[in-house]
Motif scaffolding. Structure first.
Motif, PDB file in Angstrom:
ATOM      1  N   GLU A  24      -1.994   3.818  -6.056  1.00 21.33           N
ATOM      2  CA  GLU A  24      -2.070   4.588  -4.824  1.00 21.33           C
ATOM      3  C   GLU A  24      -1.586   6.021  -5.041  1.00 21.33           C
ATOM      4  OE1 GLU A  24       0.347   2.246  -2.294  1.00 21.33           O
ATOM      5  OE2 GLU A  24      -1.263   0.859  -1.765  1.00 21.33           O
ATOM      6  N   ARG A  25      -0.580   6.206  -5.904  1.00 18.65           N
ATOM      7  CA  ARG A  25      -0.066   7.546  -6.191  1.00 18.65           C
ATOM      8  C   ARG A  25      -1.042   8.329  -7.063  1.00 18.65           C
ATOM      9  NH1 ARG A  25       5.714   5.896  -8.286  1.00 18.65           N
ATOM     10  NH2 ARG A  25       4.330   4.382  -9.170  1.00 18.65           N
ATOM     11  N   ALA A  26      -1.712   7.662  -7.958  1.00 17.60           N
ATOM     12  CA  ALA A  26      -2.655   8.314  -8.867  1.00 17.60           C
ATOM     13  C   ALA A  26      -3.935   7.480  -8.929  1.00 17.60           C
ATOM     14  CB  ALA A  26      -2.046   8.461 -10.249  1.00 17.60           C
ATOM     15  N   PRO A  27      -4.781   7.578  -7.890  1.00 19.04           N
ATOM     16  CA  PRO A  27      -5.975   6.739  -7.853  1.00 19.04           C
ATOM     17  C   PRO A  27      -6.979   7.072  -8.959  1.00 19.04           C
ATOM     18  CG  PRO A  27      -6.022   8.337  -6.074  1.00 19.04           C
ATOM     19  CD  PRO A  27      -4.674   8.432  -6.722  1.00 19.04           C
ATOM     20  N   MET A  28      -6.877   8.240  -9.543  1.00 21.75           N
ATOM     21  CA  MET A  28      -7.802   8.629 -10.601  1.00 21.75           C
ATOM     22  C   MET A  28      -7.070   8.725 -11.943  1.00 21.75           C
ATOM     23  SD  MET A  28     -10.677   8.811  -9.053  1.00 21.75           S
ATOM     24  CE  MET A  28     -11.772   9.750 -10.090  1.00 21.75           C
ATOM     25  N   ALA A  29      -6.130   7.832 -12.169  1.00 17.00           N
ATOM     26  CA  ALA A  29      -5.366   7.837 -13.421  1.00 17.00           C
ATOM     27  C   ALA A  29      -6.277   7.495 -14.593  1.00 17.00           C
ATOM     28  CB  ALA A  29      -4.219   6.844 -13.329  1.00 17.00           C
ATOM     29  N   SER A  50      -4.289  12.617  -8.563  1.00 21.91           N
ATOM     30  CA  SER A  50      -3.875  12.122  -7.246  1.00 21.91           C
ATOM     31  C   SER A  50      -4.919  12.377  -6.165  1.00 21.91           C
ATOM     32  CB  SER A  50      -2.548  12.751  -6.836  1.00 21.91           C
ATOM     33  OG  SER A  50      -2.705  14.142  -6.700  1.00 21.91           O
ATOM     34  N   ILE A  51      -6.015  13.029  -6.509  1.00 19.79           N
ATOM     35  CA  ILE A  51      -7.073  13.329  -5.537  1.00 19.79           C
ATOM     36  C   ILE A  51      -8.155  12.260  -5.642  1.00 19.79           C
ATOM     37  CG2 ILE A  51      -8.833  15.002  -4.862  1.00 19.79           C
ATOM     38  CD1 ILE A  51      -6.948  17.171  -5.948  1.00 19.79           C
ATOM     39  N   ARG A  52      -8.410  11.597  -4.528  1.00 13.11           N
ATOM     40  CA  ARG A  52      -9.338  10.468  -4.502  1.00 13.11           C
ATOM     41  C   ARG A  52     -10.801  10.901  -4.375  1.00 13.11           C
ATOM     42  NH1 ARG A  52      -7.903   5.253  -3.708  1.00 13.11           N
ATOM     43  NH2 ARG A  52      -5.834   5.861  -3.026  1.00 13.11           N
ATOM     44  N   GLN A  53     -11.086  12.052  -3.774  1.00 10.33           N
ATOM     45  CA  GLN A  53     -12.464  12.469  -3.521  1.00 10.33           C
ATOM     46  C   GLN A  53     -13.177  12.802  -4.828  1.00 10.33           C
ATOM     47  OE1 GLN A  53      -9.846  14.017  -2.031  1.00 10.33           O
ATOM     48  NE2 GLN A  53      -9.990  13.345   0.096  1.00 10.33           N
TER      49      GLN A  53
END
Length: 180
Positions: free
Chosen positions: A10-15, A89-92
């Motif tokens: 959730e903190r880093a959805p694009m890890a 951290s940016i989901r878009q």
């Protein structure tokens, strides 16, 4: 009263991992080479060049272009890693696509500038656009490949290579011996 801490996803959805960056860099390089060779082959055949000369030209382009683009890919991979780190951290997805497209366009323009050509003249003559478009498509394709892998494999602990590579073979053997 304690508040629940957000999970790492959730903190880093694009890890991503360094392996994902390497996979994306390789995908970007192979995409660029495929575009480059397709453009050279098409222009050679449509330009009414004979087949042997087109093949010789493809060979030279594959060797010289392959080496130069591999060097550029290796040199710019840390920048892609840094960009991905800033965006983790940016989901878009659209934000990521635009950011990596700009990196690709900048890469194409930068390579043309470093080659000693007059970039403005090449843009107006139409020669710069294929290079800039090819690098833009390639960098975005490399990013997409890395994201696809990260989402597919890192979501499932059974296939997550980060979790699988942390095992210690000696410890596993010793633990197995104790179980018997």
């Amino acid at each position: 009263m304690s508040t629940a801490r957000p999970s790492p996803s959730e903190r880093a959805p694009m890890a991503f991992t360094c392996e994902d960056v390497g996979r994306g860099a390789f995908a970007a390089w192979t995409t660029f080479m495929a575009i480059l060779l397709a453009v050279i082959a098409t222009s050679g055949l449509l330009g009414r060049a004979d087949l042997p000369m087109t093949l010789v030209g493809l060979g030279y382009v594959a060797i010289i272009g392959g080496v130069i683009s591999a060097i550029v890919t290796v040199l710019l991979s840390p920048i892609a890693w840094l960009l991905g780190s800033l965006l983790r951290s940016i989901r878009q997805l659209s934000v990521h696509v635009v950011a990596f497209a700009l990196l690709g366009a900048g890469t194409g323009a930068g390579v043309l500038l470093l080659s000693g050509t007059d970039l403005v003249a090449m843009i107006f003559a139409g020669w710069a656009w294929p290079v800039i478009v090819a690098t833009t498509i390639s960098v975005v394709a490399g990013w997409a490949w890395a994201v696809r892998h990260a989402r597919r494999y890192h979501a499932d602990p059974a296939t997550d290579r980060r979790a699988l590579t942390r095992t210690d073979d000696d410890a596993a053997f010793e633990d197995h011996a104790l179980e018997d």
